[in-house]
Design a protein around this motif. Structure first.
Motif, PDB file in Angstrom:
ATOM      1  N   MET A  67       0.838  -1.210   0.000  1.00  0.00           N
ATOM      2  CA  MET A  67       0.000   0.000   0.000  1.00  0.00           C
ATOM      3  C   MET A  67       0.866   1.250   0.000  1.00  0.00           C
ATOM      4  N   PRO A  68       0.277   2.386  -0.351  1.00  0.00           N
ATOM      5  CA  PRO A  68       1.029   3.630  -0.195  1.00  0.00           C
ATOM      6  C   PRO A  68       1.447   3.756   1.263  1.00  0.00           C
ATOM      7  N   ALA A  69       2.693   4.100   1.547  1.00  0.00           N
ATOM      8  CA  ALA A  69       3.113   4.039   2.946  1.00  0.00           C
ATOM      9  C   ALA A  69       4.148   5.083   3.356  1.00  0.00           C
ATOM     10  N   TRP A  70       5.295   5.121   2.699  1.00  0.00           N
ATOM     11  CA  TRP A  70       6.384   5.925   3.271  1.00  0.00           C
ATOM     12  C   TRP A  70       6.638   7.180   2.472  1.00  0.00           C
ATOM     13  N   PRO A  71       6.786   8.300   3.168  1.00  0.00           N
ATOM     14  CA  PRO A  71       7.073   9.563   2.479  1.00  0.00           C
ATOM     15  C   PRO A  71       8.519   9.603   2.007  1.00  0.00           C
ATOM     16  N   LEU A  72       8.737  10.230   0.869  1.00  0.00           N
ATOM     17  CA  LEU A  72      10.088  10.365   0.340  1.00  0.00           C
ATOM     18  C   LEU A  72      10.259  11.800  -0.123  1.00  0.00           C
ATOM     19  N   GLY A  73      10.323  12.726   0.754  1.00  0.00           N
ATOM     20  CA  GLY A  73      10.533  14.122   0.361  1.00  0.00           C
ATOM     21  C   GLY A  73       9.362  14.708  -0.388  1.00  0.00           C
ATOM     22  N   HIS A  74       9.387  14.583  -1.726  1.00  0.00           N
ATOM     23  CA  HIS A  74       8.314  15.203  -2.504  1.00  0.00           C
ATOM     24  C   HIS A  74       7.303  14.197  -3.018  1.00  0.00           C
ATOM     25  N   THR A  75       7.513  12.936  -2.683  1.00  0.00           N
ATOM     26  CA  THR A  75       6.526  11.939  -3.089  1.00  0.00           C
ATOM     27  C   THR A  75       6.463  10.875  -2.005  1.00  0.00           C
ATOM     28  N   TYR A  76       5.877   9.745  -2.315  1.00  0.00           N
ATOM     29  CA  TYR A  76       5.782   8.690  -1.311  1.00  0.00           C
ATOM     30  C   TYR A  76       5.725   7.359  -2.033  1.00  0.00           C
TER      31      TYR A  76
END
Ligand code: HEM
Ligand code: HEM
Ligand SMILES: [Ca+2]
Ligand SMILES: [Ca+2]
Ligand SMILES: [Cu+2]
Lengths: 555, 313, 257
Positions: free
Chosen positions: B58-67
């Motif tokens: 599932m969508p889960a972890w943030p990565l700065g400008h996206t996830y």
């Protein structure tokens, strides 16, 4: 009590109260025409009254130095009394709002008496008034015993207690006047928020200063929890309450964040207010009074470590379970849900640690309602956290969110866990502090226990029923493939449950009233003759008298 | 902080559990050094592994400008949109039938009407009941829709149109209805208003002695000022949405004070337009539902009645 | 070294323990909150987004003051039944200027995110005056005092100025004319050209409480309720777009349409 302060402390106290009165006066004058002005004048009144109390005792001789070899328990005693007062007030308002949902016309056409204004009086009254005073009172007691050190001075604990209750009074009276930031559990306005920050800094400094002087090399688990409670609440409170006031003459402020960021910040705060106020702090309480009353060692030191750090770490991720399916991005919801599930393990580890500690003391649980309060509290703690993790699952939350199911969960925790552990602890602590052999009436403790238990069960079952019915009605489709019920249909279906809940609440309130009476009869100055000799209850309450007096002079 | 450990004791064995204590004591409290029970580690691992699996899918972890979007590519918005599209694509048959058939045909078809009633109940409860009452029997200023006394006309197309455009609403085609404020706008002196309302009230029931004397004069005033809208016979005109004043059915109330208030200050009821909020099908269902409620002798909508009586459905 | 022996040493140092608590507790919030400011798609674009007028700001503050949020949510979740009952699911941008947000956590009453325009002013006035006059089974409190309480408008400029400090783009002109604009919006017939110019032609100008004389708290609250869901069309547009994409003749249309 003033005579116990040193002359310097009395002067300082008077100075602080005068400063407070002047500050209040400033608000009263500048804020005339705004509710903040009323608060200013209220502060003046309180400060002046307290100043007179201080002046009344200012001429007393310096207290003798022997006091330094005894623990300083006056603030805890006052805290217990305040706890019981807030318990009755907060739960009375809770039951009142419960009846309002069944009979909404009991508002006398007065703005202050409407549901929306009274509800936060209830939530703040019980969480901050009742819960907070209980935490402050017990933490001072536990801290000194487990550090085997006296509180560092005699003024700062009073500063905390008085300042904190001023915060609560301003909060509750503010809601009645319509002063609120509308952020759940953080409703007080900016000036009250600032007051709490100051109080909290002093509270924490007391903790550190006492620990610094401790005679025990290791810090006991109860203090880990109390410290986490103080520290994390400070962190949460400051971030969530960032706001810009309109001016010093105005109660109103606008929060720094808006929309989705504000929602996440609010529930990061809100969920962890549950975690660190209603859980961590009370676990600290439990870790002292339960083994003490049971006379048993803690079941597992190692399990304490696992659960403490698990709770401290994982809770902080779980707030987004309050925002499932909302405009909050789904990735945050995922994190909230998964951490909420993991959180169950450390939570159950603490509940299990408590219950297993009772092994070998079950006969005491059977005979002693005080210990039974704590045992039931641990069970409800386990139940509530299980339910919480369950509710945090997205699909479950799609049904439960916005319904009374949440309210049922809240009160399983609030009544079953928070209030029960508090009553158990206070029934343990009150006779110790006032040097009585036992509570005025163990029979009334027994009564209180059963009223509280039945009240909680009625409340929680009523809300489970209404919540699940409500959630199902909102999403049920009929044979024609369309929504089967209008909102009003669901509203009507709630009516019987709202009455049942209000009755359950009445039971619980009656128990709290009995408790307040029992505490009062135990501590009232003209104690009955029976309170005289008996085995010294404080025998286990090892005094520091045996040790050399603390080196720091003037403390 | 570096005081001597003079309160440390040697670990002791707890006779009850057989476990050792840690050797510390706090005011009488000791702790056992019991190992963490296996299930704790086990479930902690399971929960963590579940979490990892869920994060991967599932969508889960943030990565700065996206996830991280997750392997399943799930997005709650797309999910609900898909569900709604599916629901629309597999809409029950009756919907298409109701959409296509004319009113009379539907009204004659009990099966279709059963569906209309089911859908209508919720739609009416969520949108109309607050004004028109849970049983559509009206409130002060909000007409009863079950009494066959129509302001604008009770044939299905007219009712449908009323629902579509609303009355005095912001819709460009809104029906407009305006009862002038004869007193407030100084079109009639106070005494004349009292006279004309004596006449108006006499049409639907007996009036007191004092008023009886005014009826005749009131009749003339009525013809001069009111008949244009309410008709010579005061039976109202559906073209203008003017109420019939000769029956005992009142929108605002028939007592002297209220009728005076009506004529003095005028009236302008507002009914919102539902074109933007409800689909055409839903509006058609509501039309049929409302007309059904008004059928002579029709059983009042059972669920709504139950609701207002406080029974759990 | 096991975690237990590490801990055995940690728990002997108060300050280290404090720092450990802060570090361990800070992670979750940082990872979950900070990216909400940096990930662009968190708040959707809505070029047509308009600001609350001073009267609506005042109404919103009354909504907060009375604790309406204790019973009403303003958040339509991405669930089929909610979209069908309340309208398009809420977008983050719709509460972009909400300091604080009023998403709510309990629905004792229905969701209000899109209640604007759903009912008439008269109805709101009657309902707020005594909900049981119009909805016999309602449990909502009566707010009779709103109609008889004059609205405080003298300080609205300062409210707007404060909102600007926290990021709502009110202009100098808006702040300067706040009081006048609030009165104009509730008093049709007065000079409202400036109001329309500043807040857009769609600004609703009416005697919301049915009385042109005095600007009351009822005017402000109803003005606020009537704007709910109408600050931007983004949600409706989005719904129209995906409905069209998925339609292909699926949604039946009624005869005569
Ligand atoms: C006499 C006992 C009590 C009664 C009758 C009672 C009643 C209520 C009622 C009627 C509500 C509002 C629910 C709603 O909006 O639908 C409420 C909310 C709440 N109460 Fe109590 N309460 C009691 C005791 C307590 C205690 C002891 C605590 C905490 C220690 C507590 C914490 C709360 C909280 C946190 C909420 C807000 C829940 C939410 O927003 O989800 N209550 N209570
Ligand atoms: C493992 C532990 C727990 C988890 C995962 C958890 C989870 C949850 C969830 C999912 C909700 C519902 C959110 C919503 O749908 O709006 C909730 C609400 C709540 N819980 Fe818990 N819970 C836990 C323990 C507790 C405990 C011990 C208490 C103590 C009193 C408590 C008090 C509350 C309160 C006050 C709310 C209401 C918040 C609001 O105002 O909406 N929870 N919790
Ligand atoms: Ca606050
Ligand atoms: Ca809540
Ligand atoms: Cu939570």
């Amino acid at each position: 009590m003033v005579a116990q302060l040193t002359v310097f402390e009395r002067q300082l106290a008077l100075g602080l109260l005068i400063a407070l009165a002047l500050l209040g006066l400033t608000f009263g004058v500048v804020g005339a025409g705004d509710p903040v002005g009323v608060h200013g004048l209220l502060v003046v009144g309180i400060a002046v009254a307290l100043a007179f109390a201080v002046i009344g005792g200012i001429g007393a001789p310096e207290p003798d130095a022997a006091r330094l070899s005894r623990y300083y328990d006056d603030p805890s005693k006052a805290g217990i009394v305040l706890t019981m007062i807030w318990a009755v007030v907060g739960m009375f308002v809770g039951d009142w709002v419960a009846w309002l949902l069944a009979y909404p016309d009991m508002t006398f056409d007065a703005a202050w008496a409407s549901f929306g204004r009274l509800r936060p009086v209830h939530t703040s009254g019980v969480i901050f008034g009742f819960g907070g005073n209980a935490l402050i009172a017990t933490s001072f007691h536990v801290l000194q015993r487990t550090a085997r050190a006296r509180l560092p001075d005699q003024l700062s604990p009073w500063f905390v207690l008085v300042g904190y209750n001023l915060f609560c009074v301003l909060a509750a009276t503010g809601y009645l006047m319509g002063i609120t930031q509308s952020k759940e559990y953080a409703e007080p306005e900016w000036y009250d928020d600032l007051l709490l920050v100051i109080v909290w800094v002093v509270y924490f400094s007391i903790y550190l200063r006492t620990l610094a002087r401790r005679k025990e090399p290791h810090i006991y688990v109860a203090n880990w929890y109390y410290m986490a409670f103080i520290l994390v609440v400070a962190l949460l409170h400051i971030v969530n309450n960032l706001a810009v006031p309109i001016g010093l003459d105005h109660a109103k402020s606008y929060s720094a964040f808006s929309g989705v960021q504000d929602a996440m910040t609010e529930w990061w705060y809100g969920h962890n207010a549950v975690a660190f106020f209603l859980t961590s702090g009370f676990l600290g309480m439990m870790y002292y009074y339960l083994p003490k009353k049971a006379g048993r060692p803690i079941f597992s030191y190692r399990m304490s470590i696992i659960s403490f750090w698990g709770i401290t770490f994982m809770y902080m991720w779980a707030g987004s379970h309050h925002l499932h399916y909302t405009a909050l991005p789904q990735w945050v919801q995922t994190l909230g849900m998964t951490f909420s599930l993991m959180l169950l393990i450390p939570s159950w580890a603490s509940a299990g640690n408590a219950l297993l500690t009772l092994n070998g003391a079950w006969h005491k649980v059977r005979d002693d309602a005080t210990l039974r309060f704590m045992m039931v509290a641990a069970i409800f703690y386990g139940l509530t956290t299980f339910e919480g993790s369950f509710l945090a699952i997205r699909e479950v939350n799609s049904l439960s969110h916005f319904t009374d199911w949440t309210i049922g969960h809240v009160h399983a925790g609030a009544l079953g866990w928070v209030a029960m552990i508090t009553f158990g602890s206070l029934y343990t602590l009150t006779p110790w502090l006032w040097k009585r052999p036992q509570m005025y009436s163990p029979r009334l403790v027994e009564w209180h226990f059963w009223l509280a238990l039945f009240g909680t069960i009625i409340y929680v079952f009523a809300m489970w029923n209404s919540g699940i019915i409500q959630g199902l009605m909102w999403r049920t489709y009929n044979e024609s493939g369309t929504l089967a019920y209008s909102f009003v249909d669901s509203l009507v279906a709630m009516h019987p449950y709202y009455i049942a809940r209000a009755i359950g609440g009445l039971f619980f309130l009656a128990g709290a009233g009995i408790g307040a009476y029992n505490v009062w009869m135990t501590i009232r100055p003209a104690a009955p003759a029976t309170a005289q000799p008996a085995p010294d209850p404080a025998a286990l309450d090892v005094p520091i008298a045996a040790l050399p007096a603390p080196a720091v002079a003037g403390e | 902080m570096s005081q001597p450990d003079h309160m440390d004791h040697a670990p002791k064995r707890d006779p009850h559990t057989g476990h050792m204590t840690t050797g510390h004591e706090w005011n009488g409290i000791t702790e056992l050094n019991t190992p963490v029970p296996k299930p704790v580690w086990f479930f902690l691992t399971i929960a963590f592994l579940f979490g990892v699996g869920y994060w991967i899918l599932m969508p889960a972890w943030p990565l700065g400008h996206t996830y991280t979007k997750g392997l399943l590519g799930v997005d709650q918005r797309r999910t609900v949109e898909h569900k709604l599209q599916q629901a629309a694509a597999h809409a029950p048959e009756w919907m298409a039938k109701v959409a296509a058939a004319d009113y009379a045909t539907i009204q004659a078809d009990p099966a279709l009407m059963a569906d209309v009633r089911q859908r209508g109940h919720t739609l009416f409860g969520d949108n109309c009941a607050v004004c028109h009452g849970l049983n559509a029997t009206g409130n002060k200023g909000f007409p009863n829709l079950t009494d066959n006394d129509w302001l604008w006309g009770g044939d299905p197309d007219t009712v449908f149109e009323t629902i579509r455009v609303g009355i005095n609403s912001t819709h460009p085609d809104s029906r407009v209805s305006q009862m002038p404020a004869f007193g407030h706008d100084q079109m009639l002196p106070r005494a004349d208003i009292l006279t004309v309302i004596a006449y108006v009230r006499s049409l639907s029931g007996p009036v007191d002695k004092e008023d009886q004397a005014k009826v005749a004069a009131g009749k003339d005033l009525f013809a001069a000022n009111c008949a244009a809208c309410h008709g010579e016979d005061a039976k109202g005109q559906t073209a203008m949405g003017t109420p019939n004043l000769s029956d005992a059915i009142w929108l605002y109330g028939g007592d002297k004070e209220t009728v005076f208030e009506t004529v003095y200050n005028g009236r302008q009821g507002h009914m919102p337009s539902w074109e933007a909020r409800l689909t055409a099908l839903d509006r058609k269902v509501l039309t049929l539902y409302v007309l059904d409620l008004g059928r002579k002798g029709a059983p009042a909508d059972s669920a709504a009645v139950k609701a207002s009586e406080g029974t759990v459905p | 070294m096991s975690i237990f022996s590490f801990h055995y040493r940690l728990e002997r140092h108060a300050l280290r323990f404090v720092i450990a608590i802060i570090c361990v507790a800070a992670v979750g919030g940082m990872v979950e909150i900070a990216p909400l400011f940096t990930i662009g798609e968190t708040v959707e674009a809505a070029p047509d987004m308009r600001l609350y007028t001073p009267l609506e700001v005042a109404g919103r503050n009354i909504y907060i003051r009375e604790g309406c949020y204790a019973c009403h949510s303003q958040m339509i979740r991405t669930l089929r039944d909610e979209v069908e009952r309340y309208g398009p699911y809420s977008l983050a941008v719709e509460s972009k200027y909400d300091h604080p947000m009023l998403w709510g956590s309990k629905r004792t009453g229905p969701d209000l995110a899109r209640v604007g325009g759903k009912y008439s002013d008269e109805w709101h006035v009657a309902h707020l005056n005594n909900p049981r006059d119009v909805v016999s089974v309602s449990v909502m409190p009566a707010y009779r005092f709103l109609k008889r309480t004059a609205l405080r408008t003298d300080d609205l400029g300062r409210h707007l100025a404060t909102l600007r400090k926290v990021g709502v783009p009110y202009t100098d002109a808006m702040i300067e004319h706040a009081t006048k604009d609030a009165i104009a919006q509730a008093t049709p017939g007065t000079d409202d050209a400036g109001l329309q110019e500043r807040y857009g032609g769609a600004t609703q100008i009416r005697a919301f409480d049915g009385n042109t004389g005095e600007v009351t708290e009822m005017d402000a609250l109803v003005a606020y309720l009537q704007i709910l869901g109408h600050l931007t069309d983004a949600a409706a547009k989005e719904q129209a777009a995906w409905e069209k994409a998925g339609a292909a003749g699926a949604i039946p249309t009624a005869a005569g349409e």
